[in-house]
Scaffold this motif. Structure first.
Motif, PDB file in Angstrom:
ATOM      1  N   SER A   1       0.819  -1.222   0.000  1.00  0.00           N
ATOM      2  CA  SER A   1       0.000   0.000   0.000  1.00  0.00           C
ATOM      3  C   SER A   1       0.850   1.269   0.000  1.00  0.00           C
ATOM      4  O   SER A   1       0.387   2.339  -0.411  1.00  0.00           O
ATOM      5  CB  SER A   1      -0.924   0.007   1.229  1.00  0.00           C
TER       6      SER A   1
ATOM      7  N   TYR B   1       1.354   3.702  -3.167  1.00  0.00           N
ATOM      8  CA  TYR B   1       0.481   4.840  -3.494  1.00  0.00           C
ATOM      9  C   TYR B   1       1.202   6.155  -3.205  1.00  0.00           C
ATOM     10  O   TYR B   1       1.246   7.079  -4.035  1.00  0.00           O
ATOM     11  CB  TYR B   1      -0.813   4.727  -2.695  1.00  0.00           C
ATOM     12  N   TYR B   2       1.784   6.223  -2.015  1.00  0.00           N
ATOM     13  CA  TYR B   2       2.485   7.448  -1.622  1.00  0.00           C
ATOM     14  C   TYR B   2       3.816   7.602  -2.364  1.00  0.00           C
ATOM     15  O   TYR B   2       4.253   8.726  -2.646  1.00  0.00           O
ATOM     16  CB  TYR B   2       2.708   7.467  -0.115  1.00  0.00           C
TER      17      TYR B   2
ATOM     18  N   ASN C   1      -5.702   6.301   0.788  1.00  0.00           N
ATOM     19  CA  ASN C   1      -4.932   5.332   0.027  1.00  0.00           C
ATOM     20  C   ASN C   1      -5.856   4.204  -0.442  1.00  0.00           C
ATOM     21  O   ASN C   1      -6.403   3.452   0.371  1.00  0.00           O
ATOM     22  CB  ASN C   1      -3.811   4.761   0.906  1.00  0.00           C
TER      23      ASN C   1
ATOM     24  N   TRP D   1      -5.202   1.445  -1.751  1.00  0.00           N
ATOM     25  CA  TRP D   1      -4.634   0.119  -1.548  1.00  0.00           C
ATOM     26  C   TRP D   1      -4.528  -0.247  -0.063  1.00  0.00           C
ATOM     27  O   TRP D   1      -4.004  -1.306   0.267  1.00  0.00           O
ATOM     28  CB  TRP D   1      -3.237   0.053  -2.185  1.00  0.00           C
ATOM     29  N   ASP D   2      -5.010   0.657   0.787  1.00  0.00           N
ATOM     30  CA  ASP D   2      -4.983   0.379   2.227  1.00  0.00           C
ATOM     31  C   ASP D   2      -6.273  -0.385   2.587  1.00  0.00           C
ATOM     32  O   ASP D   2      -7.378   0.143   2.405  1.00  0.00           O
ATOM     33  CB  ASP D   2      -4.897   1.687   3.005  1.00  0.00           C
TER      34      ASP D   2
END
Length: 464
Positions: free
Chosen positions: A66, A69-70, A115, A117-118
């Motif tokens: 995840s 993403y950042y 996020n 994907w979190d």
């Protein structure tokens, strides 16, 4: 209608006037632009280092997929920084504004969009509500360092639109923790103000307005400070340029006095002045035997030495005349020592030439002979020229006579020829004889009906 800006607090100037100011201070604005370019480079390098550190730290905090993403968003910031270096400009630029908008938009996404994907349940409203708006101040500080003060205004405007727009987007998004709001409402039924603060799916608009309002105030203050600093630099450069122009003509003590006056040179007027002409004898023949570079070097040394003699004796350097110069004594203000100062200056010039010729002899170079002519009388002082270029000039018969007296030195085999009026104004025959002058009788002056009684200083009197 031409675009106008406020300067000096109240007075508006048009874009045309602004461009004229930039043209007058072209080199200063080039230096300012270069300084802002360096600021842009510094800001981009600092953000690159910071983003790399943050990217590594995020992997340490979230060692799962995840975090990508950042990392992608961080890569976006790095790309924008690289583009800022490539196409950003320190003044007005649409490309610059577009990059700033992209920077702020990306920051808004980071702070507002959860996020995807979190796997943990979360809500857009809660992400926005507790978003770290102060991160926008980091971008504002970078803009203050990297761009023109004008750029801070669109930074504030873009941030306001993006942040308030994000509010309306966030409150319309579905929540993964909607049931939590119902439980919180039941628990805090008697405390509505606390409920507004705690409810994860409620975002108060007033707080968002307060955030952007304070942000705009800070941006405005930074922009105002940048504007004041730039104006101050322009004004200081103007003052320095004016003092430099004065220093080319007047000795340092006179420059200080003139710089403190609103109208240092005053209106056109007549007043008694001693006018001195000095020239290198046989310069044309000497130039034929030397290279252009060597001739220029000789003239620079000559002018530097003679200029010092003029200033040391409280004279004004009117102009350089190729291999000679014109100096005045009694401008811009009259003193009782003007005529004597002119005589002392001539003596100092010959003494300086003797010192220089001794150095030239050691180098195997031929000596240089100096001739001087001085006259005293009433001249006209004033600015001449066009509106774009003015020159402070000394005009009149006295100037012409002084030039003719300098030319007479060849015929009279003298190093200095001065008028009787100068000797009289300097204190009489006593000072003339003290400086080895002898009376030479009347001389005809080309282009003038009246003769001039002269005193000469023979060549032998100034020989080393």
């Amino acid at each position: 209608m031409a675009e106008a800006h406020l300067v000096d607090g109240m007075r508006p100037i048009s874009r045309r006037e602004e461009l004229e100011d930039i043209e007058r201070n072209k080199y200063l604005y080039e230096a300012l632009d270069q300084n802002k370019r360096e600021g842009l480079m510094l800001a981009v390098r600092a953000r690159t280092i910071s983003l790399v550190i943050i990217g590594v730290f995020l992997i340490y905090l979230n060692p799962d997929w995840s975090v990508l993403y950042y990392e992608v968003l961080i890569a976006g910031f790095l790309l924008i920084g690289w583009l800022q270096v490539k196409i950003g400009r320190v003044e007005r630029s649409r490309a610059e504004l577009l990059l700033i908008l992209l920077d702020l938009a990306l920051m808004t996404i980071v702070l507002v969009v959860p996020n995807p994907w979190d796997p943990r349940p979360w809500s857009v409203a809660m992400q926005y509500k507790y978003a770290l708006f102060p991160y926008f101040y980091v971008l504002l500080a970078g803009a203050a360092l990297a761009y023109s003060w004008r750029t801070l205004l669109p930074v504030a405007a873009f941030t306001t639109v993006l942040w308030i727009g994000a509010y309306f987007w966030a409150i319309e998004q579905p929540s993964d923790i909607a049931e939590l709001s119902e439980k919180v409402k039941l628990a805090l039924a008697g405390y509505p103000h606390v409920l507004d603060f705690v409810d994860p799916n409620f975002v108060p608009l007033e707080q968002r307005i307060q955030e952007v309002l304070i942000f705009c105030i800070v941006a405005g203050l930074l922009g105002l400070n940048g504007w004041r600093s730039r104006r101050l630099l322009v004004k200081q450069a103007g003052v320095a340029r004016e003092r430099a122009n004065l220093s080319r003509h007047f000795p340092p003590n006179i420059v200080d006095t003139l710089a403190e006056s609103d109208q240092p040179l005053g209106d056109v007027r007549s007043q008694p002045v001693a006018v001195l002409f000095a020239d290198i004898v046989g310069f044309t023949k000497m130039a034929e035997a030397e290279t252009p570079e060597r001739i220029v070097a000789v003239l620079r040394q000559f002018h530097t030495r003679m200029e010092a003699c003029v200033f040391d004796n409280h004279g004004t350097l009117d102009k350089f005349l190729g291999d000679g110069l014109m100096a005045t004594f009694g401008t811009p203000e009259i003193t009782v020592e003007d005529a004597e100062n002119a005589l002392r200056c001539a003596a100092a010039m010959h003494q300086e030439m003797n010192i220089w010729n001794e150095q030239r002899a050691k180098e195997g170079l031929s000596p240089i002979r100096l001739s001087i002519g001085i006259h005293y009388g009433t001249v006209v002082l004033g600015d001449i020229g066009s509106e774009r270029r003015l020159e402070y000039a000394v005009l009149g018969d006295v100037v012409n006579v002084a030039s003719r007296l300098e030319a007479l030195t060849r015929e009279l085999n003298a190093c200095t020829v001065v008028s009787d009026k100068l000797i009289e104004a300097a204190g009489g025959a006593a000072i003339a004889r003290d400086l080895d002058f002898i009376e030479n009788g009347s001389q005809e002056i080309r282009g003038r009906d009246e003769t001039v009684t002269t005193w000469i200083q023979p060549l032998a009197s100034v020989a080393p």
